[in-house]
Design an enzyme around this catalytic site. Structure first.
Site, PDB file in Angstrom:
ATOM      1  N   ASP A  67       0.828  -1.206   0.000  1.00 45.23           N
ATOM      2  CA  ASP A  67       0.000   0.000   0.000  1.00 45.23           C
ATOM      3  C   ASP A  67       0.863   1.258   0.000  1.00 45.23           C
ATOM      4  O   ASP A  67       2.089   1.181   0.147  1.00 45.23           O
ATOM      5  CB  ASP A  67      -0.967   0.001   1.198  1.00 45.23           C
ATOM      6  CG  ASP A  67      -0.279  -0.209   2.537  1.00 45.23           C
ATOM      7  OD1 ASP A  67       0.950  -0.049   2.624  1.00 45.23           O
ATOM      8  OD2 ASP A  67      -0.975  -0.545   3.512  1.00 45.23           O
ATOM      9  N   ASN A 136      -8.134  -0.207  13.560  1.00 43.43           N
ATOM     10  CA  ASN A 136      -9.530  -0.448  13.168  1.00 43.43           C
ATOM     11  C   ASN A 136      -9.673  -1.785  12.425  1.00 43.43           C
ATOM     12  O   ASN A 136     -10.717  -2.069  11.857  1.00 43.43           O
ATOM     13  CB  ASN A 136     -10.048   0.707  12.296  1.00 43.43           C
ATOM     14  CG  ASN A 136      -9.260   0.857  11.003  1.00 43.43           C
ATOM     15  OD1 ASN A 136      -8.307   0.129  10.764  1.00 43.43           O
ATOM     16  ND2 ASN A 136      -9.666   1.797  10.162  1.00 43.43           N
ATOM     17  N   HIS A 138      -7.847  -2.730   9.777  1.00 44.15           N
ATOM     18  CA  HIS A 138      -7.555  -2.727   8.337  1.00 44.15           C
ATOM     19  C   HIS A 138      -6.328  -3.579   8.009  1.00 44.15           C
ATOM     20  O   HIS A 138      -5.441  -3.777   8.840  1.00 44.15           O
ATOM     21  CB  HIS A 138      -7.441  -1.303   7.766  1.00 44.15           C
ATOM     22  CG  HIS A 138      -6.231  -0.530   8.142  1.00 44.15           C
ATOM     23  ND1 HIS A 138      -6.241   0.834   8.299  1.00 44.15           N
ATOM     24  CD2 HIS A 138      -4.940  -0.891   8.364  1.00 44.15           C
ATOM     25  CE1 HIS A 138      -5.035   1.267   8.595  1.00 44.15           C
ATOM     26  NE2 HIS A 138      -4.226   0.236   8.635  1.00 44.15           N
ATOM     27  N   GLU A 143     -10.020  -0.820   4.482  1.00 52.23           N
ATOM     28  CA  GLU A 143     -10.653  -0.314   5.698  1.00 52.23           C
ATOM     29  C   GLU A 143     -11.933  -1.105   6.011  1.00 52.23           C
ATOM     30  O   GLU A 143     -12.483  -1.798   5.144  1.00 52.23           O
ATOM     31  CB  GLU A 143     -11.015   1.163   5.487  1.00 52.23           C
ATOM     32  CG  GLU A 143      -9.809   2.092   5.276  1.00 52.23           C
ATOM     33  CD  GLU A 143      -9.144   2.501   6.589  1.00 52.23           C
ATOM     34  OE1 GLU A 143      -8.934   1.641   7.457  1.00 52.23           O
ATOM     35  OE2 GLU A 143      -8.801   3.697   6.724  1.00 52.23           O
TER      36      GLU A 143
HETATM   37  C1  GLP Z   1      -0.849   1.180   8.281  1.00 49.07           C
HETATM   38  C2  GLP Z   1      -0.592   0.473   6.924  1.00 49.07           C
HETATM   39  C3  GLP Z   1      -0.645  -1.011   7.062  1.00 49.07           C
HETATM   40  C4  GLP Z   1      -0.008  -1.397   8.361  1.00 49.07           C
HETATM   41  C5  GLP Z   1      -0.945  -0.977   9.461  1.00 49.07           C
HETATM   42  C6  GLP Z   1      -0.394  -1.176  10.848  1.00 49.07           C
HETATM   43  O1  GLP Z   1      -1.707   2.260   8.123  1.00 49.07           O
HETATM   44  N1  GLP Z   1      -1.441   0.862   5.863  1.00 49.07           N
HETATM   45  O2  GLP Z   1      -0.030  -1.643   5.956  1.00 49.07           O
HETATM   46  O3  GLP Z   1       0.207  -2.776   8.396  1.00 49.07           O
HETATM   47  O4  GLP Z   1      -1.398   0.352   9.283  1.00 49.07           O
HETATM   48  O5  GLP Z   1       0.631  -0.283  11.126  1.00 49.07           O
HETATM   49  P1  GLP Z   1       1.628  -0.439  12.356  1.00 49.07           P
HETATM   50  O6  GLP Z   1       2.417  -1.673  12.092  1.00 49.07           O
HETATM   51  O7  GLP Z   1       2.485   0.795  12.325  1.00 49.07           O
HETATM   52  O8  GLP Z   1       0.790  -0.571  13.579  1.00 49.07           O
END
Ligand code: GLP
Length: 258
Positions: A67, A136, A138, A143
């Protein structure tokens, strides 16, 4: 889905790094899709160290981006491309020609999405995908409420994703949209690892693992994949009741039993 629980972030990261390493030892031309975010940071550090120590060659591998933030300049602090260049592509010497990342500044986002879909199809699909989980629920930028029959697409980010996303940047940024692989890519990947660590992920991981599978908790959809693992540290797994797991969740490694 196999549920693996580790005593801490180090043990979790070490096992995740070992799984990636083993996949590349078994298939030196593996197509990898590795998430950005804080969760896998230590995994990638350990992976780079292990690759050197054990002389595992990643130069035949391909890397697919999961992403990207829309509208963020490529190479600026906080964008997914820079993260992967620093932590994965450069340390593992993956050739640029085998790296396919989203450009969040593309003028034609539909073309950006279909180029990614074509790149993945041309490589025969993703062999190993590693994803993190948003607060949330995702996955990538899929989402809550997302349709599961999508390939790459652009999506409006929820408020919580926009505000938490600020943590990756040095200054306040407008991050209203993301471009992401869709659940079709996620579910078609040959092996799928979902990682989560820390107390802050405990509530969403309980929902993802224990409750009915629902697109309102995208992380729960991982359970429909036949070759999937949820790898959690003890803090992220703290609210999960191992006695009442649904039939599609099987406990693998549970450090407290070992
Ligand atoms: C982000 C990314 C995801 C990531 C997730 C968790 O917004 N879009 O690919 O895996 O949220 O992030 P983190 O590992 O910093 O908690």
């Amino acid at each position: 889905m196999q549920l693996n629980i580790y005593k801490d972030y180090e043990a979790l990261s070490n096992d995740a790094a070992e799984i990636i390493l083993a996949a590349v030892k078994a298939n030196p031309t593996a197509v990898l899709c590795l998430a950005t975010g804080d969760t896998p940071r230590f995994t990638y550090k350990l992976l780079a160290e292990k690759a050197i120590e054990e002389k595992v060659d990643f130069s035949g591998c391909s890397l697919i981006g999961l992403d990207e933030w829309v509208g963020i300049s490529s190479g600026s602090e906080g964008d997914c491309r820079l993260f992967l260049e620093r932590l994965v592509i450069a340390p593992l010497n993956i050739p640029a020609s085998q790296v396919h990342l989203f450009n969040g500044l593309a003028t034609d986002m539909d073309a950006e999405c279909s180029n990614m879909d074509q790149a993945i199809a041309a490589k025969g699909g993703i062999d190993l995908m590693l994803v993190g989980v948003g607060l949330n629920g995702h996955i990538g930028f899929n989402e809550p409420g997302i349709l599961t029959d999508l390939y790459a697409h652009v999506i409006n980010l929820q408020e919580i994703t926009q505000s938490i996303g600020q943590k990756y940047f040095n200054e306040a940024v407008a991050i209203k949209q993301g471009i992401t692989l869709g659940f079709k890519h996620v579910l078609q990947s040959k092996k799928l690892i979902m990682m989560a660590n820390g107390e802050k992920k405990a509530a969403i991981m309980q929902k993802a693992v224990e409750e009915e599978i629902s697109s309102l908790v995208p992380a729960s959809i991982i359970r429909t994949h036949a070759q999937s693992w949820a790898m959690l540290d003890e803090a992220a797994a703290a609210l999960i009741n191992l006695q009442i797991l649904p039939d599609d969740v099987v406990v693998g490694h549970n450090f407290s039993n070992s």
